[in-house]
Each structure stands twice: as structure tokens, then as C-alpha cells.
Design a protein around this motif. Sequence first.
Motif, mmCIF file in Angstrom:
data_model
loop_
_atom_site.group_PDB
_atom_site.id
_atom_site.type_symbol
_atom_site.label_atom_id
_atom_site.label_comp_id
_atom_site.label_asym_id
_atom_site.label_seq_id
_atom_site.Cartn_x
_atom_site.Cartn_y
_atom_site.Cartn_z
ATOM 1 N N ARG A 31 -14.476 6.555 -4.637
ATOM 2 C CA ARG A 31 -14.883 5.154 -4.680
ATOM 3 C C ARG A 31 -15.213 4.168 -5.503
ATOM 4 N N PRO A 32 -14.560 3.688 -5.900
ATOM 5 C CA PRO A 32 -13.619 2.498 -5.466
ATOM 6 C C PRO A 32 -11.979 2.958 -6.215
ATOM 7 N N GLY A 33 -11.860 4.031 -6.525
ATOM 8 C CA GLY A 33 -10.656 4.357 -7.726
ATOM 9 C C GLY A 33 -9.397 4.519 -7.302
ATOM 10 N N THR A 34 -8.853 3.921 -8.250
ATOM 11 C CA THR A 34 -6.937 4.297 -7.582
ATOM 12 C C THR A 34 -6.057 5.400 -8.226
ATOM 13 N N PHE A 35 -6.398 6.265 -8.840
ATOM 14 C CA PHE A 35 -6.162 6.966 -9.212
ATOM 15 C C PHE A 35 -6.418 8.813 -8.223
ATOM 16 N N ARG B 238 -19.564 -0.159 -6.133
ATOM 17 C CA ARG B 238 -19.678 0.512 -4.800
ATOM 18 C C ARG B 238 -20.803 -0.764 -3.270
ATOM 19 N N GLU B 239 -20.577 -2.073 -3.959
ATOM 20 C CA GLU B 239 -22.151 -2.391 -2.889
ATOM 21 C C GLU B 239 -21.228 -2.361 -1.554
ATOM 22 N N ARG C 250 -17.409 -2.163 4.853
ATOM 23 C CA ARG C 250 -16.322 -2.256 3.994
ATOM 24 C C ARG C 250 -17.224 -2.502 2.580
ATOM 25 N N THR C 251 -15.835 -2.040 1.639
ATOM 26 C CA THR C 251 -15.982 -2.537 0.175
ATOM 27 C C THR C 251 -15.025 -2.912 -1.057
ATOM 28 N N HIS C 252 -15.277 -3.288 -1.653
ATOM 29 C CA HIS C 252 -13.943 -4.035 -2.563
ATOM 30 C C HIS C 252 -14.680 -3.512 -3.766
ATOM 31 N N PRO C 253 -13.490 -3.761 -4.790
ATOM 32 C CA PRO C 253 -13.625 -3.454 -5.991
ATOM 33 C C PRO C 253 -14.132 -4.129 -6.948
ATOM 34 N N ASP C 254 -14.198 -5.400 -6.273
ATOM 35 C CA ASP C 254 -14.811 -6.639 -6.901
ATOM 36 C C ASP C 254 -16.558 -6.136 -7.495
#
Length: 373
Positions: A88-92, A191-192, A184-188
Motif C-alpha cells: 500500500r499504496p502501490g499500483t503494480f 500511508r496516512e 481508509r487511505t488515499h494515494p495523495d
Amino acid sequence: MPPSGHGGISRRRFLAAAGLATAAGVAGPSWAEIGAPDLIAAAKDASGFRLLALRRSGDIVFDLPLPGRGHAAAAHPDRAEVVLVSRRPGTFALVLDCGSGTVVKRLTAPPGRHFYGHGTFSADGALLFTTENAYRTGAGRLGVWDVASDYGRIGEFGSGGIGPHDALLMPGGKTLAVANGGIRTHPDSGREKLNLPSMTPNLAYLRAEDGTVLQRVELPGDLRLNSIRHLAVNAGGLVAAALQWQGDPADGVPLLAFHRQGEPALRVAEADPAALAMMRGYAGSVAFDGSGQMAAITSPRGGRVMAWRASGGDAKIWSRPDVCGLAPAADGWIATDGLGGVIGLSRKLRASPLARQKVAFDNHLSPITESGR
């Protein structure tokens, strides 16, 4: 039945993928053909990131370079192939041919999704399931990938909660257990953690065929900040869940819970609060022993392993700096640490050093279970 595409996976597409399972299973060399390793782990050495396959003796069967840090490895049940999903928050995610040592496919999360670091195969190896975040809404998702069509994405379904970190296939191969960590997390935001005041973790059981939620169970209210992160299951279907406390790390809160599908509530594994406080609120990995009668958790932050009988009783404790990886062994467990150690642990947590490799092992030690082995 949920529709195919981003909304779900249709029964027709699921059965079509399952029908290609045999073809998928023979597309590459088997685990036996490349040396029959027992365990697989991500690691790092002076040259960079690695993927290691080990025997239970701690000896290396193969050692492959990786283009980036691995988290947990999902081993295909038939062919010598591993999927490493980015943290997290990886996309691959990377599909590695362990016979040739090459990355044969790079999987990319669809727009609006990121991975959580874990995946699991269906029993026949036809499908790969990945834990994901639909970060615009915060909904947890499981992506579905068809192995026989070069890991083409054929759909997704809801995870039953927020922040699904780990997922595993239950005995019988028809049900997925999902650790919805509740965060809940968000890429922006990197890892907050965005919703700690309202987080509600749960353990969900989903029908693997279409993602139907069969059951959800939550921790007691005073443990609402205990994120359910990693899972193990024994042959009888008892699930052990490793927890990560989002409150004060000095709090001596339980970090392991048991559950059997159909029971109304999770059962936490109690221990002396002072001993639990030494875990620093963090369970990194969980595994049953080889008999399935005991479960253990590791804490690299606290440098501890704790183990309990599933039927109850006092905890066993063992100290080891930066210990995290954990897998079943016939007489207990095998553990790995950030100093390269591979250690055998008895059910009483008596340690037997097996090997020391020139690597820092990462979080998880994954068993390879090949069909027919």
C-alpha cells in the motif's frame, strides 16, 4: 449476481476461467521441476531486493533479483510462478517465472484502485485474487485476474469492508476469508490513516465464485482500533487473525483473534498485558503450527514471538530482534528475521537455528503448497 467488469465477476466468466485451469497449470515448469522449494520470501541484500525460495532446512533453492521491494508472495499451486503484490499504496504486481528468473507480467491496478500487498490463488490456480482499495470512495475490493489469459483482469467484487489487507482461500476452495483492516487511505496522502476516529475492522467471508458476503464479524468495541491485518487457517477451517493496534503502542492489548465461520464473534487470545505491551501493538505475521493446534504471531517492532493453543491457555513467548516471517513446520514453526536468520521454533518456542543467509528478510514467509505434494 454482480455484473462483470469493475463491478464484479460474472458466473459465466468465472466458470470459463475455471475451465482453463488445466491449461494454466501446465504453462510453465512445476515446483518439483525447479527443486521443490518449501517456502518463499522477499528479502534485501547489498545489491538490492531479492526473492528467495528456501527448503525447511533454511537452505536456498533459488535467489532471484527483484526490481523493487516485495511484500507477500502468492505461489501458484501448480507451476513455478509467484506473484508479488506491491505494498500500500502501490499500483503494480509482478508475476515471476521462478524457472527462468524473469518477470513475465506486470499487473497494473485499474484507475482509482491501489493494492494492499497481498493476493491469493484459487484452489485450481485458474484465478488470482488481489486485495485493493477503491480510494475515491474508500471501499475495499478484491480484484480478479484470469491466469490462463496472461493474467487478464476479468472483474472485481467488494471485500465486505474498508482496507482489505490480506485474503486467503478457506479449506474446500469455495470461500475467501478477508482481513478488512478498517483503515481508509488515499494515494495523495501516502500511508496516512484517514479515518481512525471511525475505523471498524472486520473479518469477512466471501463466496469465491461471485464475492457474495457470507458473514462479517467485528472485534469488541474497546478493540475497535485493532486493525485486522493478516490471516492463517488450519485444515479444520479455524482462522487466526493478526492485529495491529492503532492506539498507544504501550497498551497491552490482544493482537491475535480466532474465528470459525458461522460463530457469532471473534475470540481474542488473552495474555498478561505486560507481555502484550512488549509486542508494541504490532503483529507482523501469523501462522498455525504444523498440527494446526497452535497459532503464533511475530512482532519485529517488539522483537517477540507469542504462541497460543487454539483451544486456550497461557501464551508462550520467545525473543528475537526484528523477527517477522513465520510459516508452519511439522513440530512448530519456521521464522525469519531482518538479520538473515532462519530459525526453527518448537511448540514451546524453543529455538533451533537453521541457517543464516546474507539478506534482511522482509515481513512474510509463504509456504508453497503444490498440487499433489
